[in-house]
Motif scaffolding. Structure first.
Motif, mmCIF file in Angstrom:
data_model
loop_
_atom_site.group_PDB
_atom_site.id
_atom_site.type_symbol
_atom_site.label_atom_id
_atom_site.label_comp_id
_atom_site.label_asym_id
_atom_site.label_seq_id
_atom_site.Cartn_x
_atom_site.Cartn_y
_atom_site.Cartn_z
ATOM 1 N N HIS A 131 -45.054 -67.393 16.198
ATOM 2 C CA HIS A 131 -44.461 -66.591 15.601
ATOM 3 C C HIS A 131 -42.986 -66.660 16.365
ATOM 4 C CE1 HIS A 131 -43.123 -63.319 13.182
ATOM 5 N NE2 HIS A 131 -43.038 -62.636 14.741
ATOM 6 N N HIS A 132 -43.430 -65.928 17.821
ATOM 7 C CA HIS A 132 -42.262 -65.784 18.945
ATOM 8 C C HIS A 132 -41.937 -67.199 19.456
ATOM 9 C CE1 HIS A 132 -43.642 -61.600 18.615
ATOM 10 N NE2 HIS A 132 -44.600 -62.233 18.958
ATOM 11 N N SER B 7 -49.768 -65.437 16.867
ATOM 12 C CA SER B 7 -49.168 -65.443 17.583
ATOM 13 C C SER B 7 -47.735 -65.740 17.763
ATOM 14 C CB SER B 7 -49.663 -63.818 18.294
ATOM 15 O OG SER B 7 -48.656 -62.647 18.643
ATOM 16 N N THR C 233 -45.178 -57.391 21.992
ATOM 17 C CA THR C 233 -46.080 -58.993 22.336
ATOM 18 C C THR C 233 -45.381 -59.645 22.574
ATOM 19 O OG1 THR C 233 -47.162 -58.304 20.454
ATOM 20 C CG2 THR C 233 -47.333 -60.656 20.877
ATOM 21 N N ILE D 229 -54.133 -62.332 22.827
ATOM 22 C CA ILE D 229 -53.287 -63.413 21.417
ATOM 23 C C ILE D 229 -53.855 -64.671 21.070
ATOM 24 C CG2 ILE D 229 -51.522 -61.791 21.808
ATOM 25 C CD1 ILE D 229 -50.254 -64.293 22.365
#
Length: 186
Positions: A41-42, A38, A3, A34
């Motif tokens: 998160h990254h 998400s 991802t 996404i």
């Protein structure tokens, strides 16, 4: 592709096509399919952190290409012509130089964000270092090699931007003819 890599890949293309300011977070989320969670998160610090990751990925891809080309040729002049010919071929087949230039991001963001400016500066420094090393191997002094490398970087990067704005390969073709002579004159 995981991802995080997917996000970086898609965002890089969007940033190069539309600029940092021209791409909204929602567009990135939609293109990547996404959620906002998400993405955060990254990239907990959001869009600017994502841009820096994109620039770092570009840095690796661009400099790997340049290093490969410069290792294949015995002189800087031959390597520069080979690299420019590759850029011309890419432009003629794809109609763009996306993936090879990031000047639009620099002009848009360098004065607004020190971390982005520094990421861009690192890429230019790495490119110049590749050129400078090859020039030193050709027998130029360290200072002269550094000066020529700066000139090469500015010429080629400017040539790419002119190709994009003129929708023509002529600027790089001219640089390909003039650059080797300029190197010899130093």
């Amino acid at each position: 592709m995981d991802t995080k890599s997917l996000i970086i890949d898609i965002a890089t293309k969007l940033f190069q096509q539309k600029g940092y300011m021209g791409v909204g977070l929602n567009e990135i989320l939609k293109a990547c399919n996404i959620s906002k969670g998400s993405l955060y998160h990254h990239f907990p610090n959001g869009k600017e952190e994502l841009l820096i990751a994109c620039l770092q990925t570009l840095n690796e891809a661009i400099t790997t290409d340049i290093e490969d080309i410069f290792q294949r040729y015995s002189t800087t002049q031959e390597a520069a012509i080979g690299m420019i010919e590759q850029l011309i071929m890419k432009f003629e087949t794809e109609g763009t130089l996306t993936g090879y230039t990031f000047s639009s991001i620099v002009s848009e963001m360098a004065s607004l964000s020190d971390p982005v400016r520094m990421a861009c500066a690192q890429l230019y420094q790495k490119i110049q270092h590749i050129y400078s090393n090859k020039l030193a191997a050709d027998g130029f002094s360290k200072d002269t090699a550094s000066s020529i490398a700066l000139m090469m970087t500015a010429s080629i990067e400017g040539g790419m931007m002119l190709c994009l704005t003129q929708n023509a390969t002529e600027p790089l073709r001219v640089i390909s003819k003039v650059l080797p002579n300029m190197i010899k004159e130093f």
